[in-house]
Design a protein around this motif. Structure first.
Motif, PDB file in Angstrom:
ATOM      1  N   GLY A   1       0.420   2.428  -0.035  1.00  0.00           N
ATOM      2  CA  GLY A   1      -0.175   3.230  -1.252  1.00  0.00           C
ATOM      3  C   GLY A   1      -1.222   1.532  -1.617  1.00  0.00           C
TER       4      GLY A   1
ATOM      5  N   HIS B   1      -3.829   5.221  -4.383  1.00  0.00           N
ATOM      6  CA  HIS B   1      -3.712   6.006  -3.666  1.00  0.00           C
ATOM      7  C   HIS B   1      -2.845   5.948  -2.691  1.00  0.00           C
ATOM      8  CE1 HIS B   1      -6.323   9.403  -1.384  1.00  0.00           C
ATOM      9  NE2 HIS B   1      -5.526   8.802   0.109  1.00  0.00           N
TER      10      HIS B   1
ATOM     11  N   ALA C   1      -9.850   8.241   3.206  1.00  0.00           N
ATOM     12  CA  ALA C   1     -10.205   8.433   2.230  1.00  0.00           C
ATOM     13  C   ALA C   1     -11.039   7.526   0.988  1.00  0.00           C
ATOM     14  CB  ALA C   1      -8.522   8.065   0.826  1.00  0.00           C
TER      15      ALA C   1
ATOM     16  N   VAL D   1     -11.595   6.233  -2.448  1.00  0.00           N
ATOM     17  CA  VAL D   1     -11.338   6.014  -4.082  1.00  0.00           C
ATOM     18  C   VAL D   1     -12.246   5.268  -5.053  1.00  0.00           C
ATOM     19  CG1 VAL D   1      -9.557   4.575  -4.991  1.00  0.00           C
ATOM     20  CG2 VAL D   1      -9.127   5.492  -2.711  1.00  0.00           C
TER      21      VAL D   1
END
Length: 105
Positions: free
Chosen positions: A29, A67, A51, A53
């Motif tokens: 994370g 995330h 990703a 974010v």
């Protein structure tokens, strides 16, 4: 129970460059702060984008896991890099990274 291991701590507040950590476990994370000047950051696992974010929030927030990425077996490199973009409501493009965590179930 879930066991968390801090991979990197107190990376900092930045608008360019990147932060990386070596992670292993079931998941990893990104720990960051959201705030009124928050920008967007690209998250990559082993060099592959995973990703985008958005760290904008109307009020400054405490550090949180923003995330989580599922990991295949083995050791991996997780990195975050500011994109220089932000939500239209943001007053900046800052990325305030507190660190990375490795998670095992």
């Amino acid at each position: 129970p879930v066991r968390a291991t801090v991979a990197v701590q107190q990376v900092g507040y930045f608008t360019d460059g990147n932060a990386t950590a070596t992670v292993r476990g079931d998941q990893a994370g990104l720990v960051a702060r959201r705030g009124p000047d928050g920008g967007r950051a690209a998250l990559a696992l082993d060099g592959q984008a995973v990703a985008l974010v958005d760290l904008f929030a109307p009020e400054p927030g405490a550090p949180e896991v923003v995330h989580v990425v599922d990991l295949p077996d083995g050791e991996h490199t997780l990195s975050v890099e500011p994109t220089g973009t932000s939500d239209p409501s943001s007053t900046g493009v800052a990325v305030a990274v507190e660190g990375f965590v490795s998670l095992e179930r």
